[in-house]
Design an enzyme around this catalytic site. Structure first.
Site, PDB file in Angstrom:
ATOM      1  CG  ASP A  14      -1.801   1.208   1.347  1.00  0.00           C
ATOM      2  OD1 ASP A  14      -2.424   1.552   0.321  1.00  0.00           O
ATOM      3  OD2 ASP A  14      -1.877   1.836   2.413  1.00  0.00           O
ATOM      4  CB  SER A  15       0.229   4.802  -0.525  1.00  0.00           C
ATOM      5  OG  SER A  15      -0.879   4.939   0.342  1.00  0.00           O
ATOM      6  CB  CYS A  77      -3.223   0.100  -2.498  1.00  0.00           C
ATOM      7  SG  CYS A  77      -3.232   1.759  -3.165  1.00  0.00           S
ATOM      8  CD  GLU A 156       0.117   6.944   5.791  1.00  0.00           C
ATOM      9  OE1 GLU A 156       1.226   6.941   6.341  1.00  0.00           O
ATOM     10  OE2 GLU A 156      -0.407   5.906   5.333  1.00  0.00           O
ATOM     11  CB  CYS A 188      -9.309   4.556   0.256  1.00  0.00           C
ATOM     12  SG  CYS A 188      -7.666   5.033   0.879  1.00  0.00           S
ATOM     13  CG  HIS A 190      -4.874   5.145   4.141  1.00  0.00           C
ATOM     14  ND1 HIS A 190      -4.333   4.594   3.017  1.00  0.00           N
ATOM     15  CD2 HIS A 190      -3.830   5.647   4.866  1.00  0.00           C
ATOM     16  CE1 HIS A 190      -3.015   4.750   3.038  1.00  0.00           C
ATOM     17  NE2 HIS A 190      -2.685   5.382   4.154  1.00  0.00           N
TER      18      HIS A 190
HETATM   19  N1  DGL Z   1      -4.750   3.143   0.766  1.00  0.00           N
HETATM   20  C1  DGL Z   1      -4.688   3.396  -0.621  1.00  0.00           C
HETATM   21  C2  DGL Z   1      -5.983   3.106  -1.312  1.00  0.00           C
HETATM   22  O1  DGL Z   1      -6.637   2.166  -0.932  1.00  0.00           O
HETATM   23  C3  DGL Z   1      -3.930   4.627  -1.059  1.00  0.00           C
HETATM   24  C4  DGL Z   1      -4.350   5.932  -0.498  1.00  0.00           C
HETATM   25  C5  DGL Z   1      -3.413   7.064  -0.882  1.00  0.00           C
HETATM   26  O2  DGL Z   1      -2.199   6.932  -0.680  1.00  0.00           O
HETATM   27  O3  DGL Z   1      -3.893   8.090  -1.398  1.00  0.00           O
HETATM   28  O4  DGL Z   1      -6.379   3.722  -2.267  1.00  0.00           O
END
Ligand code: DGL
Length: 277
Positions: A14-15, A77, A156, A188, A190
């Protein structure tokens, strides 16, 4: 396709910390399965990145994970799943699972009025992947997309129950409330961190869907033959990598995963390597 070996780890990327919401579910379903997690914190947020960048990052990460011997990769992600997954699946000969199709399937099972909201990053919204996949499975469903660019930086930074998070959620969710959705996909990885705040804004009439559960079911099918992955007596040592700042990743990860996360190794993937796109 290669033979999957029980002792090989699974790679997750993931990011940043978002993919930990998927990893945690895997830890609880497959306690003996070793995980190698890569958080691309040098490039977070992915949501404002171009398709070319997302493909390049995904390519470097998958190649890094394969060099460490993983048998399956999970693009934990939605942004990568929406934009780079077809490229990665075409290029590599190990199974690479994503989030979008599982999220769509779970939403279609949950909705009663066929009005489904999806909150996601800008890149995921721009890709059109969710409405396209949703209509592939059900022509009648109405999909309402909403980008939430303030969410990932809040997560984050660990500000998941902050007044800023509540204000952002109230603003982003208003159009979806007006559209009378009965189901909301957390599109997402996150966003499950913000689920309590999102649920508070929407109230009990809207069902929240986390695609991770369906993704882990797909993983279960791939691992079905592996007795060792189900053997709870062995507790493997997982590895966590971050491409940028590792300290906030460690702090949030530790809160979320407890002592499953020991250390975070910082690694920088070779940006100089020229790839053919
Ligand atoms: N968690 C990721 C997603 O599901 C990336 C979110 C990001 O870095 O903008 O899209």
């Amino acid at each position: 396709m290669r033979n999957l070996q029980p002792t090989q780890p699974i790679g997750i990327f993931d990011s940043g910390v978002g993919g930990l919401t998927v990893a945690r579910l895997i830890f609880s379903c497959f306690p003996a399965q070793e995980i190698i997690y890569f958080g691309d914190t040098a490039h977070v947020p992915y949501g404002s990145r171009s398709p070319q960048e997302l493909i390049r990052f995904g390519d470097q990460i998958v190649s890094f994970l394969i060099n460490l011997g993983v048998k399956i990769v999970i693009a934990a992600c939605n942004t990568s799943s929406s934009v780079s997954l077809p490229f990665l699946q075409e290029k590599y000969d190990i199974p690479i699972l994503g989030m979008v199709e599982p999220g769509v399937k779970a939403a279609l099972q949950a909705t009663r009025n066929k009005k489904v909201g999806v909150i996601a990053t800008e890149a995921t919204v721009n890709s059109g992947a969710y409405p396209r996949t949703m209509r592939f499975f059900d022509q009648e469903v109405e999909v309402f997309m909403q980008a939430c660019p303030r969410f990932v930086p809040l997560v984050e930074a660990g500000k998941i129950k902050s007044p800023e998070a509540r204000a952002a959620a109230a603003a982003y969710l208003k159009p979806l409330q007006k559209a009378k959705i009965d189901t909301l996909v957390l599109g997402c990885t996150h966003y499950p961190f913000l689920a309590p705040v999102i649920a508070e804004v929407l109230g009990p009439g809207v069902k929240l869907v986390d695609p991770a559960e369906e993704t882990v079911k797909e993983l279960a099918t791939l691992l079905a033959e592996e007795e060792e992955a189900k053997n709870e007596s062995t507790r493997p040592e997982h590895r966590f990598f971050a491409s940028g700042a590792a300290d906030s990743f460690y702090t949030i990860g530790r809160q979320f995963l407890g002592d499953l996360l020991f250390t975070v190794e910082q690694v920088s993937l070779n940006e100089e390597k020229k790839l053919p796109y």
